[in-house]
Design a protein around this motif. Structure first.
Motif, PDB file in Angstrom:
ATOM      1  N   VAL A 180      90.796  36.322  22.675  1.00 54.40           N
ATOM      2  CA  VAL A 180      91.465  35.265  21.936  1.00 54.40           C
ATOM      3  C   VAL A 180      92.721  35.117  22.659  1.00 54.40           C
ATOM      4  N   ARG A 181      93.180  34.108  22.613  1.00 51.84           N
ATOM      5  CA  ARG A 181      94.492  33.601  23.357  1.00 51.84           C
ATOM      6  C   ARG A 181      95.481  33.070  22.145  1.00 51.84           C
ATOM      7  N   ALA A 182      96.793  33.410  22.348  1.00 46.99           N
ATOM      8  CA  ALA A 182      97.570  33.092  21.311  1.00 46.99           C
ATOM      9  C   ALA A 182      99.068  32.471  22.175  1.00 46.99           C
ATOM     10  N   ASN A 183      99.354  31.277  21.969  1.00 48.09           N
ATOM     11  CA  ASN A 183     100.498  30.718  22.571  1.00 48.09           C
ATOM     12  C   ASN A 183     101.224  29.885  21.553  1.00 48.09           C
ATOM     13  N   ALA A 184     102.407  29.531  22.001  1.00 47.75           N
ATOM     14  CA  ALA A 184     103.529  28.635  21.086  1.00 47.75           C
ATOM     15  C   ALA A 184     103.928  27.502  22.059  1.00 47.75           C
ATOM     16  N   VAL A 185     104.170  26.437  21.431  1.00 49.23           N
ATOM     17  CA  VAL A 185     104.890  25.272  21.669  1.00 49.23           C
ATOM     18  C   VAL A 185     106.026  24.821  21.095  1.00 49.23           C
ATOM     19  N   ALA A 186     107.335  24.927  22.049  1.00 52.51           N
ATOM     20  CA  ALA A 186     108.491  24.990  21.306  1.00 52.51           C
ATOM     21  C   ALA A 186     108.965  23.391  21.560  1.00 52.51           C
ATOM     22  N   PRO A 187     108.839  22.440  20.770  1.00 47.31           N
ATOM     23  CA  PRO A 187     109.337  21.150  20.939  1.00 47.31           C
ATOM     24  C   PRO A 187     110.857  21.020  20.713  1.00 47.31           C
ATOM     25  N   GLY A 188     111.392  20.242  21.326  1.00 45.73           N
ATOM     26  CA  GLY A 188     112.819  19.537  21.245  1.00 45.73           C
ATOM     27  C   GLY A 188     112.700  18.392  20.306  1.00 45.73           C
ATOM     28  N   THR A 189     113.627  17.903  19.946  1.00 46.57           N
ATOM     29  CA  THR A 189     113.797  16.871  18.921  1.00 46.57           C
ATOM     30  C   THR A 189     112.757  15.728  19.197  1.00 46.57           C
ATOM     31  N   THR A 190     112.017  15.710  18.120  1.00 48.49           N
ATOM     32  CA  THR A 190     110.758  14.639  18.304  1.00 48.49           C
ATOM     33  C   THR A 190     110.817  13.927  17.069  1.00 48.49           C
ATOM     34  N   GLY A 240     100.413  34.643  25.020  1.00 48.04           N
ATOM     35  CA  GLY A 240     101.527  34.986  24.587  1.00 48.04           C
ATOM     36  C   GLY A 240     102.974  34.393  25.253  1.00 48.04           C
ATOM     37  N   GLN A 241     102.780  33.077  25.567  1.00 48.75           N
ATOM     38  CA  GLN A 241     103.916  32.417  26.206  1.00 48.75           C
ATOM     39  C   GLN A 241     104.404  31.205  25.272  1.00 48.75           C
ATOM     40  N   VAL A 242     105.806  31.022  25.336  1.00 47.05           N
ATOM     41  CA  VAL A 242     106.244  29.901  24.807  1.00 47.05           C
ATOM     42  C   VAL A 242     106.669  28.808  25.543  1.00 47.05           C
ATOM     43  N   LEU A 243     105.953  27.740  25.462  1.00 44.02           N
ATOM     44  CA  LEU A 243     106.394  26.309  26.453  1.00 44.02           C
ATOM     45  C   LEU A 243     107.332  25.562  25.475  1.00 44.02           C
ATOM     46  N   SER A 244     108.572  25.291  26.244  1.00 44.91           N
ATOM     47  CA  SER A 244     109.255  24.302  25.627  1.00 44.91           C
ATOM     48  C   SER A 244     109.028  22.930  26.238  1.00 44.91           C
ATOM     49  N   VAL A 245     108.838  21.912  25.277  1.00 50.45           N
ATOM     50  CA  VAL A 245     108.345  20.741  25.503  1.00 50.45           C
ATOM     51  C   VAL A 245     109.553  19.899  24.858  1.00 50.45           C
ATOM     52  N   SER A 246     110.497  19.702  25.700  1.00 47.14           N
ATOM     53  CA  SER A 246     112.004  19.291  25.300  1.00 47.14           C
ATOM     54  C   SER A 246     112.671  18.318  26.125  1.00 47.14           C
ATOM     55  N   GLY A 247     112.208  17.757  26.943  1.00 46.20           N
ATOM     56  CA  GLY A 247     112.801  16.951  27.998  1.00 46.20           C
ATOM     57  C   GLY A 247     114.036  17.442  28.726  1.00 46.20           C
ATOM     58  N   GLY A 248     113.769  18.923  28.999  1.00 49.65           N
ATOM     59  CA  GLY A 248     114.428  19.566  29.787  1.00 49.65           C
ATOM     60  C   GLY A 248     115.892  20.178  28.938  1.00 49.65           C
TER      61      GLY A 248
END
Length: 252
Positions: A180-190, A240-248
């Motif tokens: 099982v894999r678990a990751n997170a996506v961390a958005p900027g202002t959407t 176990g990773q956190v991916l920022s999706v925030s336009g930099g």
């Protein structure tokens, strides 16, 4: 060479899927072939998104579900299993927040944000884990870059999302050897109906976008694309990773 993401063997649950980011995620997972359960406090909103998906030839159901209530989670997931099968993709998107300075945030408001945003995510992971172990599934939790940078007038929300990041990493350590894999996506202002009050409070979308290296705010489709990647075989060696999706905006 063409690459196509095929989730046709997957059953996905998306919390808060009745609008905003959750709706965008549900629609894209369905486009990739997944059978999608749209879980939302609003039965009407969940049903509406499910009907959009089925109208395009996909498979989807709406499930009225309160993630902050363990019994509601149990019943909702049982309904998903009965109608679609065991869960193999869990997307924890549902959250709530209060836009107030820390000193003005009441104990009741604090508890509500924690109960939904953090405890609700934990409830869903606990409830779906037997299925995920059976299917060697994937968890994608929607965190927030506020958990990494802090957020003016949203301190409790930032703290709750920091908890989401911590529990994502901890569970990834526990269940990785079980497939099982678990990751997170961390958005900027959407830009969503739910974020409109915050965007206006900080001066509007045009002003806020100037702080982003890519020159714009996010859309639900931006977040959905990252979720699809982490739910797909393309990310098979990522956990176990956190991916920022925030336009930099956040470069951590």
């Amino acid at each position: 060479m063409s690459v196509q993401i095929d989730l046709s063997s997957d059953v996905a649950v998306v919390t808060g899927g009745g609008s905003g980011i959750g709706e965008g995620i549900a629609m894209l997972l369905a486009e990739a072939g997944a059978k999608v359960a749209i879980a939302d406090l609003s039965a009407d909103a969940a049903k509406s998104v499910a009907e959009q998906i089925t109208g395009k030839g996909g498979t989807a159901i709406g499930v009225e579900l309160n993630i902050a209530d363990e019994e509601s989670v149990r019943q909702g997931l049982a309904s998903v299993r009965e109608q679609l099968g065991p869960v193999s993709v869990l997307v924890n998107n549902a959250a709530t927040w209060t836009i107030k300075k820390f000193a003005d945030t009441t104990a009741e408001e604090t508890q509500r944000v924690i109960d939904v945003t953090l405890i609700g995510t934990i409830n869903m992971m606990r409830g779906a884990l037997p299925d995920l172990l059976e299917t060697q599934g994937r968890i994608v939790n929607i965190a927030s870059d506020s958990a990494r940078t802090g957020e003016h007038s949203m301190s409790v929300y930032a703290a709750a999302k920091a908890g989401v990041i911590a529990v994502t990493k901890s569970l990834a350590l526990e269940v990785g050897r079980k497939g099982v894999r678990a990751n997170a996506v961390a958005p900027g202002t959407t830009v969503t109906p739910g974020s409109s009050a915050f965007i206006e409070q900080v001066g509007g979308a045009d002003k806020l976008a100037r702080a982003y290296p890519l020159g714009r705010l996010g859309s639900p489709d931006d977040i959905a694309g990252a979720v699809l990647f982490l739910a797909s075989p393309l990310s098979a060696w990522i956990t176990g990773q956190v991916l920022s999706v925030s336009g930099g905006y956040t470069m951590v």
